[in-house]
Scaffold this motif. Structure first.
Motif, PDB file in Angstrom:
ATOM      1  N   UNK A  38      10.951 -17.842  -1.957  1.00 29.32           N
ATOM      2  CA  UNK A  38      11.128 -17.455  -2.990  1.00 29.32           C
ATOM      3  C   UNK A  38      12.972 -17.062  -3.229  1.00 29.32           C
ATOM      4  N   UNK A  39      13.307 -15.690  -4.216  1.00 27.11           N
ATOM      5  CA  UNK A  39      14.788 -16.058  -4.465  1.00 27.11           C
ATOM      6  C   UNK A  39      14.988 -14.256  -4.547  1.00 27.11           C
ATOM      7  N   UNK A  40      15.865 -14.111  -4.031  1.00 29.76           N
ATOM      8  CA  UNK A  40      16.022 -12.834  -4.068  1.00 29.76           C
ATOM      9  C   UNK A  40      16.827 -12.706  -4.586  1.00 29.76           C
ATOM     10  N   UNK A  41      16.679 -11.062  -5.716  1.00 31.36           N
ATOM     11  CA  UNK A  41      17.472 -10.972  -6.951  1.00 31.36           C
ATOM     12  C   UNK A  41      18.260  -9.816  -7.229  1.00 31.36           C
ATOM     13  N   UNK A  42      17.711  -8.923  -6.140  1.00 32.35           N
ATOM     14  CA  UNK A  42      18.419  -7.661  -5.700  1.00 32.35           C
ATOM     15  C   UNK A  42      17.894  -7.747  -4.489  1.00 32.35           C
ATOM     16  N   UNK A  43      19.056  -6.588  -3.851  1.00 26.40           N
ATOM     17  CA  UNK A  43      19.293  -5.648  -2.327  1.00 26.40           C
ATOM     18  C   UNK A  43      19.033  -4.564  -1.903  1.00 26.40           C
ATOM     19  N   UNK A  44      18.274  -3.854  -1.653  1.00 26.55           N
ATOM     20  CA  UNK A  44      18.736  -2.117  -1.271  1.00 26.55           C
ATOM     21  C   UNK A  44      18.531  -1.856   0.123  1.00 26.55           C
ATOM     22  N   UNK A  45      19.910  -1.548   0.234  1.00 27.44           N
ATOM     23  CA  UNK A  45      20.768  -1.187   1.646  1.00 27.44           C
ATOM     24  C   UNK A  45      19.589  -0.005   1.855  1.00 27.44           C
ATOM     25  N   UNK A  46      19.785   0.239   2.736  1.00 25.17           N
ATOM     26  CA  UNK A  46      18.474   0.569   4.547  1.00 25.17           C
ATOM     27  C   UNK A  46      19.514   2.302   3.798  1.00 25.17           C
TER      28      UNK A  46
ATOM     29  N   UNK B 164       0.605  -1.710  -0.311  1.00 29.49           N
ATOM     30  CA  UNK B 164       0.163   0.286   0.067  1.00 29.49           C
ATOM     31  C   UNK B 164       0.241   1.222  -0.032  1.00 29.49           C
ATOM     32  N   UNK B 165       0.002   2.539  -0.827  1.00 27.88           N
ATOM     33  CA  UNK B 165       0.683   3.514  -0.337  1.00 27.88           C
ATOM     34  C   UNK B 165       1.656   4.493   0.666  1.00 27.88           C
ATOM     35  N   UNK B 166       0.923   4.256   2.037  1.00 30.15           N
ATOM     36  CA  UNK B 166       1.041   4.552   2.611  1.00 30.15           C
ATOM     37  C   UNK B 166       1.887   3.314   4.069  1.00 30.15           C
ATOM     38  N   UNK B 167       2.451   2.881   3.322  1.00 31.81           N
ATOM     39  CA  UNK B 167       3.286   1.740   3.936  1.00 31.81           C
ATOM     40  C   UNK B 167       4.853   2.317   4.051  1.00 31.81           C
ATOM     41  N   UNK B 168       5.786   2.342   4.939  1.00 29.57           N
ATOM     42  CA  UNK B 168       6.428   2.363   4.634  1.00 29.57           C
ATOM     43  C   UNK B 168       8.240   1.741   4.292  1.00 29.57           C
ATOM     44  N   UNK B 169       7.660   0.321   3.995  1.00 28.91           N
ATOM     45  CA  UNK B 169       7.981  -0.013   2.633  1.00 28.91           C
ATOM     46  C   UNK B 169       8.206   0.161   1.667  1.00 28.91           C
ATOM     47  N   UNK B 170       7.323   0.485   1.328  1.00 26.62           N
ATOM     48  CA  UNK B 170       6.469   0.933   0.170  1.00 26.62           C
ATOM     49  C   UNK B 170       7.968   2.727  -0.593  1.00 26.62           C
ATOM     50  N   UNK B 171       7.624   2.650   0.539  1.00 19.35           N
ATOM     51  CA  UNK B 171       8.029   4.265   0.258  1.00 19.35           C
ATOM     52  C   UNK B 171       9.801   4.117   0.093  1.00 19.35           C
ATOM     53  N   UNK B 172      10.347   3.385   1.106  1.00 23.37           N
ATOM     54  CA  UNK B 172      11.818   3.489   0.702  1.00 23.37           C
ATOM     55  C   UNK B 172      11.813   2.924  -0.680  1.00 23.37           C
ATOM     56  N   UNK B 173      11.044   1.805  -1.174  1.00 24.17           N
ATOM     57  CA  UNK B 173      11.486   1.034  -2.313  1.00 24.17           C
ATOM     58  C   UNK B 173      11.481   1.841  -3.627  1.00 24.17           C
ATOM     59  N   UNK B 174       9.906   2.631  -3.632  1.00 22.67           N
ATOM     60  CA  UNK B 174       9.626   3.532  -4.555  1.00 22.67           C
ATOM     61  C   UNK B 174      10.920   4.549  -4.569  1.00 22.67           C
ATOM     62  N   UNK B 175      11.643   5.059  -3.252  1.00 25.23           N
ATOM     63  CA  UNK B 175      12.513   5.866  -3.260  1.00 25.23           C
ATOM     64  C   UNK B 175      13.400   5.612  -3.719  1.00 25.23           C
ATOM     65  N   UNK B 176      13.901   4.493  -3.208  1.00 23.05           N
ATOM     66  CA  UNK B 176      15.528   3.971  -3.805  1.00 23.05           C
ATOM     67  C   UNK B 176      15.333   3.607  -5.243  1.00 23.05           C
TER      68      UNK B 176
END
Length: 157
Positions: A134-142, A66-78
């Protein structure tokens, strides 16, 4: 009392956003796609719906939180360079060309299940939530750096 409640709620928001900023994210695909290799620019194309098929011809099924998710915000910005609300006009414009945004699922567990069970699916979750389904294909650091390496990440057991 009302002011105290509002301040308490805002304090919780700050903690949640701070938490997401400190946790690396895993970009995940089905476990059967273990040899898949993508970079940040390809991931951005997928999430902007400019790339629709994997190399083997399978339709790509990106999913968002969801758009208000902190995880999504971090992903979208990165990955996309913008917060979810800043992409609203982009999706309004794309809609008139017949392009819909990625599906939105309600939780990290829902993303894990969808990706594990759906051919061509791709999503993201906090790194330590990724499991053998699942398989991790990329990692987005903190700090928002995107890489294929997870060598420096340890998860509490």
């Amino acid at each position: 009392m009302r002011a105290t409640f509002i301040l308490w709620m805002c304090g919780g928001c700050t903690i949640s956003i701070g938490w997401a900023a400190e946790v690396p994210l895993a970009v995940i695909v089905q476990a059967t796609q273990a040899k898949l290799s993508i970079g940040k620019s390809e991931l951005a194309e997928i999430y902007r719906r400019k790339r629709n098929y994997w190399e083997d011809g399978t339709k790509i099924q990106p999913v968002n939180l969801p758009a208000d998710s902190p995880t999504r915000r971090a992903f979208s910005k990165a990955v996309l360079g913008y917060a979810p609300e800043e992409l609203e006009q982009y999706w309004n414009d794309r809609y008139f060309h017949g392009v819909l945004p990625p599906y939105v699922l309600s939780s990290e567990e829902a993303v894990l299940r969808f990706v594990a069970e759906t051919p061509g699916a791709i999503g993201y979750v906090p790194y330590c939530d990724a499991d053998k389904r699942v398989t991790v294909v990329l990692v987005i650091s903190a700090k928002g750096h995107v890489s294929g390496s997870d060598a420096d990440i340890s998860c509490p057991k």
